[in-house]
Design an enzyme around this catalytic site. Sequence first.
Site, short mmCIF file in Angstrom:
data_model
loop_
_atom_site.label_atom_id
_atom_site.label_comp_id
_atom_site.label_asym_id
_atom_site.label_seq_id
_atom_site.Cartn_x
_atom_site.Cartn_y
_atom_site.Cartn_z
N ARG A 33 -24.68 73.42 34.49
CA ARG A 33 -24.34 72.55 33.36
C ARG A 33 -23.20 73.19 32.57
O ARG A 33 -23.13 74.40 32.45
CB ARG A 33 -25.56 72.40 32.44
CG ARG A 33 -26.72 71.70 33.11
CD ARG A 33 -26.75 70.24 32.72
NE ARG A 33 -27.88 69.59 33.37
CZ ARG A 33 -28.77 68.83 32.74
NH1 ARG A 33 -28.69 68.64 31.45
NH2 ARG A 33 -29.73 68.25 33.40
N PRO A 34 -22.34 72.37 32.00
CA PRO A 34 -21.08 72.90 31.46
C PRO A 34 -21.12 73.36 30.00
O PRO A 34 -20.48 72.78 29.15
CB PRO A 34 -20.15 71.70 31.60
CG PRO A 34 -21.06 70.52 31.46
CD PRO A 34 -22.41 70.93 31.94
N VAL A 35 -21.86 74.44 29.72
CA VAL A 35 -21.84 75.00 28.38
C VAL A 35 -20.43 75.51 28.04
O VAL A 35 -20.02 75.53 26.88
CB VAL A 35 -22.89 76.13 28.26
CG1 VAL A 35 -22.50 77.14 27.21
CG2 VAL A 35 -24.24 75.54 27.90
N CYS A 83 -34.40 70.83 32.72
CA CYS A 83 -34.58 70.40 34.12
C CYS A 83 -33.80 71.31 35.05
O CYS A 83 -32.70 71.73 34.74
CB CYS A 83 -34.05 68.98 34.34
SG CYS A 83 -35.04 67.67 33.68
N ASP A 104 -28.95 59.12 35.77
CA ASP A 104 -30.35 59.10 35.35
C ASP A 104 -31.14 57.92 35.93
O ASP A 104 -32.34 57.81 35.69
CB ASP A 104 -30.47 59.09 33.82
CG ASP A 104 -30.27 60.48 33.23
OD1 ASP A 104 -30.28 61.47 34.00
OD2 ASP A 104 -30.13 60.60 32.01
N ASN A 160 -31.85 60.44 24.67
CA ASN A 160 -30.54 61.10 24.69
C ASN A 160 -29.67 60.75 23.49
O ASN A 160 -28.60 61.31 23.31
CB ASN A 160 -29.81 60.79 26.00
CG ASN A 160 -30.46 61.49 27.18
OD1 ASN A 160 -31.24 62.43 27.00
ND2 ASN A 160 -30.17 61.03 28.39
#
Length: 449
Positions: free
Chosen positions: A150-152, A145, A333, A52
């Site tokens: 998810r915050p695009v 995943c 995670d 990451n």
Amino acid sequence: MQVTVNERDAVQSVATAHPAANGESHGHGMDKLVIEGGHRLSGEIVVSGAKNAALPILCAGLLTGDPVDLDNVPNLKDVRTTLKVLNQMGVKSETDGCRVQLDASRVDNLVAPYELVKTMRASILVLGPLLARFGEAKVSLPGGCAIGARPVDQHIKGLQAMGAEISIEHGFIEARAKRLKGARIVTDMITVTGTENLLMAATLADGETVIENAAREPEVSDLAHLLVAMGAKIDGIGTDRLVIQGVERLHGARHSVIPDRIEAGTFLCAVAAAGGDVRLTGVRPHILDAVIDKLREAGVSIEEGDSWLRVKMDRRPSAVTIRTSEYPAFPTDMQAQFMALNTVATGTAQVVETIFENRFMHVQELNRLGANITIDGNTALVTGVDKLSGANVMATDLRASASLVIAGLRAEGETLVDRIYHLDRGYDRMEAKLTAVGANVRRLSGSQA
């Protein structure tokens, strides 16, 4: 113009519709891991660089025409996919083991295509750098995943605040700007990739950018340190308020990617579950504080040095309640790996997931091994059992697959984990590292399976 995207729809259709097609595109076909449980672990494991941190850092190579020389880059599917995306844009890359050299002096294509982006959401990280350096970008809406929305939107709103014109058409985010202008950006939720994208864009913007509510993850700080080495002016690294003074251009740099705290945490949990005495090297213990605290609460003995950890376990763990949250709290995670540890613990514990929806897909698989887990909304209740017994289970996402490996190391008999291409996305040869410390784990390639 305002853009709102229901990203979940875009993502779920890709991520859930073709699990098999997804697998075949992952090189190994449908590999499986066969684990014989009941072996104690002892020896040494070298932890790889952080996935990451590596992904945004590779994308930062787009910000300059000079060579960027990176070390400690993990050898992972997602890293190779990112390099493919960059190569398609005209970036030259040379890889030698953990070293990657990037040369973005001749970028001739400002599009990140669906075929590559769909396998990995992090491809959105080319948006900020392309827009900042070249004034335009076209990036497919992401896949990756199958974990909830998810915050695009946060990326888009931030870039719009800096003067970008953005439209979403035919599944692509299309962005243009003459030169980005500094702005004060307040994200309405903490987003790691959003912070990284806006941080990279701001380095070349005209004037001062302030990112409020910035993600504090060590991987964000690692990216910031590389950008500073490239000539960026950034204050507040490691805090939730980043202040960036834009510069005209960035230059080349050398940088070593930080160690992977999630890989390290996963191996700590493996030893905690299987028992043993293992030394982890190439780690930064201080970025693992929340995980180490919880393992000690579970009864694990952990010694720490500057760049090593020694983990010892010779009894049944005690159940520990965890609640995931943004860094420096307990990381989402690591949630699945601790759930696996709790399945064989004494007592009962709650696991509360506050970051991602849909992140309990490992529960029914752990229950197939004999675990006692019930789910109520975003909380799982785990009652420890005396023993797990091996069975066939299926990995559903990256960290879920790690939890099944951990449970398999503890279970009696043989556990077969299917669809481990998920595991390969985030762990560099996990089975080889485990085998080296005494686990009985072997990979069956798609053809043998």
